[in-house]
Enzyme design. Structure first.
Site, PDB file in Angstrom:
ATOM      1  N   ARG A 120      -6.240 -10.770  -6.921  1.00  0.00           N
ATOM      2  CA  ARG A 120      -7.227 -10.451  -5.878  1.00  0.00           C
ATOM      3  C   ARG A 120      -6.586 -10.260  -4.500  1.00  0.00           C
ATOM      4  NH1 ARG A 120     -10.367 -14.312  -8.911  1.00  0.00           N
ATOM      5  NH2 ARG A 120     -11.973 -13.190 -10.075  1.00  0.00           N
ATOM      6  N   LYS A 142      -3.757   2.691   3.719  1.00  0.00           N
ATOM      7  CA  LYS A 142      -4.383   3.443   2.639  1.00  0.00           C
ATOM      8  C   LYS A 142      -3.462   3.401   1.421  1.00  0.00           C
ATOM      9  CE  LYS A 142      -7.449   6.851   4.778  1.00  0.00           C
ATOM     10  NZ  LYS A 142      -7.721   8.293   4.920  1.00  0.00           N
ATOM     11  N   GLU A 184       3.770  16.308   8.493  1.00  0.00           N
ATOM     12  CA  GLU A 184       2.972  15.188   8.989  1.00  0.00           C
ATOM     13  C   GLU A 184       3.354  14.806  10.412  1.00  0.00           C
ATOM     14  OE1 GLU A 184       0.407  13.976   7.599  1.00  0.00           O
ATOM     15  OE2 GLU A 184       0.546  14.158   5.416  1.00  0.00           O
ATOM     16  N   LYS A 226      -0.530   7.276  15.038  1.00  0.00           N
ATOM     17  CA  LYS A 226      -1.317   6.818  13.894  1.00  0.00           C
ATOM     18  C   LYS A 226      -1.811   5.391  14.111  1.00  0.00           C
ATOM     19  CE  LYS A 226      -1.786   6.696   8.957  1.00  0.00           C
ATOM     20  NZ  LYS A 226      -1.274   7.118   7.638  1.00  0.00           N
ATOM     21  N   GLU A 236     -12.064   4.412   8.358  1.00  0.00           N
ATOM     22  CA  GLU A 236     -12.608   5.767   8.458  1.00  0.00           C
ATOM     23  C   GLU A 236     -14.132   5.766   8.470  1.00  0.00           C
ATOM     24  OE1 GLU A 236     -11.708   9.658   5.896  1.00  0.00           O
ATOM     25  OE2 GLU A 236      -9.905   8.595   6.521  1.00  0.00           O
ATOM     26  N   ARG A 241     -10.548   8.215  12.395  1.00  0.00           N
ATOM     27  CA  ARG A 241      -9.412   8.261  11.481  1.00  0.00           C
ATOM     28  C   ARG A 241      -9.427   9.521  10.628  1.00  0.00           C
ATOM     29  NH1 ARG A 241      -6.543   3.401   7.976  1.00  0.00           N
ATOM     30  NH2 ARG A 241      -4.975   4.763   7.023  1.00  0.00           N
ATOM     31  N   ASN A 245      -6.698  13.566   8.566  1.00  0.00           N
ATOM     32  CA  ASN A 245      -6.761  14.370   7.344  1.00  0.00           C
ATOM     33  C   ASN A 245      -6.639  15.861   7.616  1.00  0.00           C
ATOM     34  OD1 ASN A 245      -7.208  12.089   5.659  1.00  0.00           O
ATOM     35  ND2 ASN A 245      -9.379  12.106   6.221  1.00  0.00           N
ATOM     36  N   HIS A 248      -5.613  18.389   4.926  1.00  0.00           N
ATOM     37  CA  HIS A 248      -5.583  17.742   3.627  1.00  0.00           C
ATOM     38  C   HIS A 248      -6.646  18.266   2.655  1.00  0.00           C
ATOM     39  CE1 HIS A 248      -2.866  15.145   5.756  1.00  0.00           C
ATOM     40  NE2 HIS A 248      -2.663  14.390   4.696  1.00  0.00           N
ATOM     41  N   HIS A 252      -4.974  19.419  -0.500  1.00  0.00           N
ATOM     42  CA  HIS A 252      -5.169  18.741  -1.778  1.00  0.00           C
ATOM     43  C   HIS A 252      -5.655  19.722  -2.849  1.00  0.00           C
ATOM     44  CE1 HIS A 252      -5.537  14.358  -0.110  1.00  0.00           C
ATOM     45  NE2 HIS A 252      -4.311  14.826  -0.112  1.00  0.00           N
ATOM     46  N   HIS A 266       3.557  17.320  -1.412  1.00  0.00           N
ATOM     47  CA  HIS A 266       2.371  16.963  -0.614  1.00  0.00           C
ATOM     48  C   HIS A 266       2.462  17.530   0.801  1.00  0.00           C
ATOM     49  CE1 HIS A 266      -0.943  14.793   1.131  1.00  0.00           C
ATOM     50  NE2 HIS A 266      -0.136  14.160   1.959  1.00  0.00           N
TER      51      HIS A 266
END
Length: 366
Positions: A120, A142, A184, A226, A236, A241, A245, A248, A252, A266
């Site tokens: 956990r 993330k 990036e 960042k 987000e 935030r 992206n 992206h 993606h 990527h």
């Protein structure tokens, strides 16, 4: 050493940036070890850096155990997640222990997610070894794996205990991956910092050639940008935030079409995605065609794809939009897009018609 704080209350941590830091990491990490063995998760491409890290830990009196995984995006999978968690449990990892992620974004994402669910939640340390991971994925918490439906669709927010960045490790990084990571970097200029975009135009060649000052400037500036955004909107929820992206959603879709493989890294997908986002913004009359062309020209000048043709994607607009429908940002059947009113003026648009996006993509050269 440059230290950038990520201010998140009781989950705050520092990002430490210094040339040669990997060889001195043991002294930084020894207090976190508390006399326990520190597992190091890495991949086969990072073995020379693994030896350096283990020697540094040993010199500080810290025992370590290496877990070496296959390289590549396919490692962010259910199978590798299961294998990794089983291995960590076999090592007797406790909730208060720290697992080290030594590698690029794939290793950081996988280890971050594994530690978020192991017992956990236990602790982890990010030591990114690619430019992309150093300026983006290692900071902000993330974590995720990929699924058949798409990229990063199974994951959690889980912040590291500390991030250690050694720009010197980039000396062994292939040039293609350095360029992919640069996407990036320039993203932060395109989001909300026109002056930094101009710095990128003037210094990208030096950065990619390995100039130490350009590297450290780019990394420190990107991390600080960042960290500021993450501190304002960790999960987000406010939309701030989401600006990270940029490129992206398009990117993606291109990655999905190329099978999340080495056909399109990527960062290359993000680069093409940012050019498409500016192109679509110009088509909508939100920014000038000159701004879109300037972005596309800069990406092409440093060897990054700036559209479908350069990314090697021939799929129809409808096919690419189909990939977008699996985007984790979908809400009530609507997909928000990051568009731009100019360079350094990115905003979130929740009114985009996907049929129009498909038409725009069909207009692009193949």
């Amino acid at each position: 050493m440059t230290i950038v704080p990520v201010a998140l209350g009781d989950r705050s941590y520092d990002v430490r940036i210094e040339a040669g830091l990997l060889a001195r990491a043991g002294a930084v990490l020894a207090p976190l070890a508390r006399g326990r063995t520190m597992p190091i998760v890495t991949d086969e491409h990072v073995l020379p850096h693994l030896a350096t890290l283990q020697a540094s830990l040993a010199a500080a009196g810290v025992a370590s155990e290496a877990i070496v995984l296959p390289p590549g995006e396919s490692t962010k999978s259910w199978a590798q997640l299961e294998a990794l968690t089983d291995r960590l449990l076999a090592l007797g990892v406790e909730r208060s222990d720290h697992v080290i992620a030594l590698g690029g974004g794939v290793i950081g994402d996988l280890v971050g997610f594994a530690t978020s669910i192991l017992k956990r939640g236990c602790n982890f340390v990010q030591i990114p070894t690619t430019l992309l991971a150093q300026v983006d994925s290692s900071v902000g918490g993330k974590t995720a794996i990929n699924s058949r439906a798409g990229k990063n669709l199974v994951g959690a927010f889980h912040q590291p205990a500390v991030v250690l960045i050694d720009p010197q490790v980039l000396d062994t990084l292939p040039q293609r991956e350095q360029r992919a990571g640069y996407a990036e970097v320039v993203k932060y200029g395109l989001i909300d910092d026109f002056a930094f975009f101009e710095w990128c135009e003037a210094n990208a060649a030096a950065l990619l050639a390995g100039d130490p000052r350009a590297r450290e400037t780019a990394i420190a500036h990107s991390v600080a940008a960042k960290a500021r955004i993450v501190a304002e909107d960790e999960r987000e929820t406010t939309g701030k935030r989401a600006l990270l992206n940029l490129g992206h959603t398009f990117g993606h879709a291109l990655e999905a079409e190329t099978g999340f493989s080495d056909k399109l890294l990527h960062g290359e997908g993000v680069a093409a995605g940012m050019a498409l986002a500016f192109g679509y913004s110009a088509r909508r009359g939100l920014c000038t065609a000159q701004d879109a062309a300037r972005v596309a020209a800069h990406l092409a000048a440093i060897g990054l794809p700036n559209g479908l043709a350069a990314a090697g994607v021939t799929a129809s607009g409808a096919r690419l939009v189909e990939h977008m429908l699996h985007d984790k940002k979908m809400a009530a059947g609507t997909l928000p897009f990051l568009l731009a009113r100019g360079i350094g003026q990115t905003f979130l648009d929740k009114t985009v018609d996907l049929t129009d996006v498909a038409a725009f993509l069909d207009e692009q050269p193949r």
